[in-house]
Design an enzyme around this catalytic site. Structure first.
Site, PDB file in Angstrom:
ATOM      1  N   SER A 116       0.627  -1.217   0.187  1.00 19.88           N
ATOM      2  CA  SER A 116      -0.119   0.038   0.155  1.00 19.88           C
ATOM      3  C   SER A 116       0.849   1.421   0.014  1.00 19.88           C
ATOM      4  O   SER A 116       2.054   1.259   0.428  1.00 19.88           O
ATOM      5  CB  SER A 116      -0.955  -0.047   1.119  1.00 19.88           C
ATOM      6  OG  SER A 116      -1.858  -1.024   1.164  1.00 19.88           O
TER       7      SER A 116
HETATM    8  N1  SAH Z   1      -0.233  -4.866   4.104  1.00 13.44           N
HETATM    9  C1  SAH Z   1       0.256  -5.559   2.788  1.00 13.44           C
HETATM   10  C2  SAH Z   1      -0.615  -5.095   1.907  1.00 13.44           C
HETATM   11  C3  SAH Z   1      -0.728  -6.428   0.840  1.00 13.44           C
HETATM   12  S1  SAH Z   1      -2.104  -6.768  -0.200  1.00 13.44           S
HETATM   13  C4  SAH Z   1       1.354  -4.646   2.460  1.00 13.44           C
HETATM   14  O1  SAH Z   1       2.001  -3.826   3.048  1.00 13.44           O
HETATM   15  O2  SAH Z   1       2.200  -5.261   1.725  1.00 13.44           O
HETATM   16  C5  SAH Z   1      -3.343  -7.663   0.504  1.00 13.44           C
HETATM   17  C6  SAH Z   1      -2.785  -8.919   0.846  1.00 13.44           C
HETATM   18  O3  SAH Z   1      -3.880  -9.716   1.318  1.00 13.44           O
HETATM   19  C7  SAH Z   1      -2.147  -9.797  -0.194  1.00 13.44           C
HETATM   20  O4  SAH Z   1      -0.797 -10.326   0.264  1.00 13.44           O
HETATM   21  C8  SAH Z   1      -3.194 -10.946  -0.274  1.00 13.44           C
HETATM   22  O5  SAH Z   1      -2.588 -12.308  -0.503  1.00 13.44           O
HETATM   23  C9  SAH Z   1      -3.740 -10.848   1.223  1.00 13.44           C
HETATM   24  N2  SAH Z   1      -5.080 -11.768   1.215  1.00 13.44           N
HETATM   25  C10 SAH Z   1      -6.146 -11.624   0.373  1.00 13.44           C
HETATM   26  N3  SAH Z   1      -7.184 -12.518   0.861  1.00 13.44           N
HETATM   27  C11 SAH Z   1      -6.580 -12.639   2.272  1.00 13.44           C
HETATM   28  C12 SAH Z   1      -7.518 -13.571   3.152  1.00 13.44           C
HETATM   29  N4  SAH Z   1      -8.649 -14.036   2.931  1.00 13.44           N
HETATM   30  N5  SAH Z   1      -6.710 -13.826   4.162  1.00 13.44           N
HETATM   31  C13 SAH Z   1      -5.252 -13.242   4.363  1.00 13.44           C
HETATM   32  N6  SAH Z   1      -5.027 -12.684   3.589  1.00 13.44           N
HETATM   33  C14 SAH Z   1      -5.534 -12.423   2.289  1.00 13.44           C
END
Ligand code: SAH
Length: 219
Positions: free
Chosen positions: A67
């Site tokens: 993000s």
């Molecule tokens: N906070 C992270 C944002 C990553 S994007 C950062 O700073 O890099 C969102 C993430 O959520 C992705 O890695 C995706 O694989 C994960 N995700 C999607 N659905 C999910 C679920 N049901 N449970 C856990 N993680 C999930």
């Protein structure tokens, strides 16, 4: 760090904190300090190192993104995290938000559905000798029951509605920040009072990747 590249990243980080975070109204000195301390460039793919402190999200592979710094800062500030809070993060992704949370509390639990991301984040934490963060691979829409209740929950992938398990695992007087929606999403602050009553407040429109539900992704 000491070397020239390290110094360059540090000055970029100071600029990021000043221009993208403080100037836009995230004023908590604890949050600002966390952003100065965490080397964001370590959490982006090596070829994007130079863009790590830009005012934008960046790709981290598999169509996922780290993000934008401001959004991470805003979400972190809204939660008003204290050192003794038990904090659940859904969506470890790159691990950057996890590392920021780790600056603010001693009890971080982070769930990621894609094993590859969780492993990569854990490897970075090991390299940086960051200890005491708990990682789990699984569907975060079920939360992390054994470790619940949580004083704070931060969700960084967007479901259509608040998963019941997350609401159930939020402690009384707890706060959760979560993006909700489909193509258009809004960021909500969910608060549970001491009697267990829940209120929600719309904060701002956002764009997150959708939350996957029901199945663990092996890659
Ligand atoms: N906070 C992270 C944002 C990553 S994007 C950062 O700073 O890099 C969102 C993430 O959520 C992705 O890695 C995706 O694989 C994960 N995700 C999607 N659905 C999910 C679920 N049901 N449970 C856990 N993680 C999930």
């Amino acid at each position: 760090m000491g070397n020239e590249l390290g110094d360059l990243f540090y000055s970029q980080r100071m600029k990021m904190v000043e221009e993208q975070i403080l100037k836009r109204g995230v004023f908590s000195s604890k949050v600002a300090k966390a952003f100065l301390n965490v080397a964001r460039h370590r959490f982006v793919p090596a070829d994007l190192n130079k863009m790590a402190y830009d005012d934008s999200p960046l790709p981290i592979g598999l169509d996922q993104t780290i993000s934008q710094p401001y959004i991470v800062a805003f979400m972190t500030e809204v939660l008003k995290i204290k050192k003794n809070h038990r904090v659940l993060e859904i969506g470890t992704g790159s691990g950057y938000q996890t590392a920021i949370l780790n600056q603010l509390s001693n009890f971080i639990y982070s769930v990621e559905i894609r094993e590859e991301f969780s492993r990569k984040a854990q490897a970075i934490f090991a390299e940086m000798a960051i200890k005491g963060v708990h990682f789990k691979v699984g569907d975060g829409s079920f939360g992390w029951k054994e470790e619940s209740p949580f004083d704070r929950i931060i969700v960084t992938a967007a479901p259509k509605k608040i998963p019941d398990a997350l609401l159930a695992q939020l402690a009384p007087s707890g706060k959760m920040i979560i993006p909700l929606g489909g193509n258009f999403q809004n960021l909500f602050l969910i608060e549970k009072n001491s009697k267990g009553e829940v209120t929600q407040k719309l904060l701002l429109p956002v764009v997150f990747v959708p939350m996957l539900q029901g199945q663990i992704q092996k890659r």
